[in-house]
Each structure stands twice: as C-alpha cells, then as structure tokens.
Scaffold this active site. Structure first.
Site: not given
Ligand code: GLP
Length: 241
Positions: A67, A136, A138, A143
């Site tokens: 993404d 949440n 995702h 989402e």
């Molecule tokens: C963002 C990314 C996800 C990732 C999430 C969790 O939303 N798009 O791919 O898994 O953050 O991030 P973190 O690993 O910093 O908790």
C-alpha cells in the site's frame, strides 16, 4: 493457520527473515509481497544482515508493496516508498526497477489500481506475502467494512488508523486520510502468507482474527480462508489466545 510464538520482536525478525531468505534461495526470481509499519523492521534488519553476510542475494528478486498513502508524493518523509528505500532497498542488492509500490500521486487512479494488480499477475504472482495487522484488524489498508474489497483500490482511512499513524507526522492534520491498497483478493492470491504481530496493543486484533469467524469487520479474519498462512506473534500479542 499455523501459529508461532516467540519471546520478543528480534526473535520474530530473525525467524521471518530466515523464511524469506529460504524462499529467495530456493525460488528463482522470487516474488515477495512486502509490508511497512514498525512491525516488519526487525525482519528487514535481519535480512540486511543476511545479505551483508553473503547468505542471500536479492539481485533476481522482485517485490510488490501492499500500500501507499494517497496524495503525499513518493518523496515525502513518511511515504511508504521512502520507508522501503530507507529500511530495506537501499541496504541490499535489489534492483530498484524490480520494486513496486502503488503510486502516491497517480495520473489516473482507477488505472493505477488495475495496472497494479495486472503487474503482479504478469510477474507470476506473489510467492510470499508479509503482513502486519492494525489495531482494528486491518491488513494493508483494508479497513473494517461491511464487505471485503477484492482488488487494489483507494480507501478512506478510519479514525483509528489515522490516530495510530499520527506518531509519524508533525500533527494529526498532516496524516493522510486516504491510501491506495492491495485488496483482499490481491493478498489472498499470494501462495504463502506470513502475518506478524507484536505488543499487547495487537492482542485483541489477533484474537478476533483467530476466532475463525470470517467477517469484513475484522479484515484479517479472511486469512482463515487461505491454506498457507503462518502467524508470528510475541507473547504479548498472543496473550488473549
Ligand atoms: C499501516 C500499514 C499496515 C500495517 C499497520 C500496522 O496501517 N498499512 O500494513 O500492518 O500500519 O503498523 P505497525 O506495524 O506500525 O503497528
């Protein structure tokens, strides 16, 4: 889903990096699906070490990222392009031409999404996809919703995600409100998936994902429908299962 529980982030990073290195060593022109966020950083650090020690060669590897924030530009300090360059691509011998991330400022948004899925197909599909998980539930930027969205698409980020991401920006106003993300179908087409979660704040999302109840309100729950998923957790993220 197979579940592996480790003592800490570093152990997970070493373990996941070994799986990735094994894939790169055994599959010619391996195609990796990569994630951003703080969770995969120990994995990327461990991969960089393996590269420096001559264990793994990335010259034939292609990558597709999950993404990108919409609209901020790939050179923005917090773009996922910059994240990947700084945390991995600039430190290994991958050809940048073989790394793909959705464009943050596409000329034609709809076409960018179609082209992204097509380029994954044309490359032969993802051999190993790495995922983190949001609080949440995702995955990538899919989402919680009433429906699963199949292909790469633009998404409105939820308040929860905007709040979680504000730590990387000067103020909440600067946090992008939209992103371009691989869809659930794009992710499920990967031949093998690894999802990583660390820390107590991910325990609820992991519990919901593993409840076996496939529900778009917890996007990660769709992983129950895939036959080759391994969950890498530290003890805190595993504390509610
Ligand atoms: C963002 C990314 C996800 C990732 C999430 C969790 O939303 N798009 O791919 O898994 O953050 O991030 P973190 O690993 O910093 O908790």
């Amino acid at each position: 889903m197979k579940i592996n529980i480790y003592n800490n982030k570093q152990e997970i990073g070493n373990a996941v990096a070994s799986v990735i290195a094994g894939k790169v060593l055994t599959k010619t022109n391996c195609i990796l699906g990569l994630a951003t966020g703080s969770t995969p950083i120990p994995t990327y650090n461990s991969l960089i070490e393996l590269y420096k020690n001559g264990v793994v060669d990335f010259s034939g590897v292609r990558t597709f990222n999950l993404d990108e924030y919409y609209g901020i530009g790939s050179m923005h300090e917090q773009s996922y392009y910059k994240f990947m360059y700084d945390n991995l691509f600039s430190k290994i011998n991958i050809d940048l031409k073989n790394t793909k991330i959705p464009s943050s400022q596409p000329k034609n948004l709809e076409q960018e999404c179609i082209d992204y899925d097509e380029s994954i197909e044309k490359a032969g599909g993802i051999d190993l996809q790495i995922l983190g998980i949001g609080h949440n539930g995702h995955i990538a930027f899919n989402e919680p919703s009433d429906v699963f969205t199949y292909g790469t698409h633009i998404v409105d980020l939820t308040e929860d995600t905007i709040q979680a991401n504000k730590r990387f920006f000067n103020s909440i106003d600067e946090v992008p409100k939209k992103a371009i993300t691989m869809g659930i179908g794009t992710i499920l087409k990967a031949r093998e998936i690894i999802i990583i979660a660390t820390g107590k704040d991910k325990a609820n999302a992991i519990k919901a994902m593993l409840s076996k109840n496939i529900d778009p309100k917890c996007p990660a729950s769709i992983l129950n429908a895939h036959t080759n998923v391994t969950v890498f957790l530290d003890k805190e993220a595993a504390s509610l299962i």
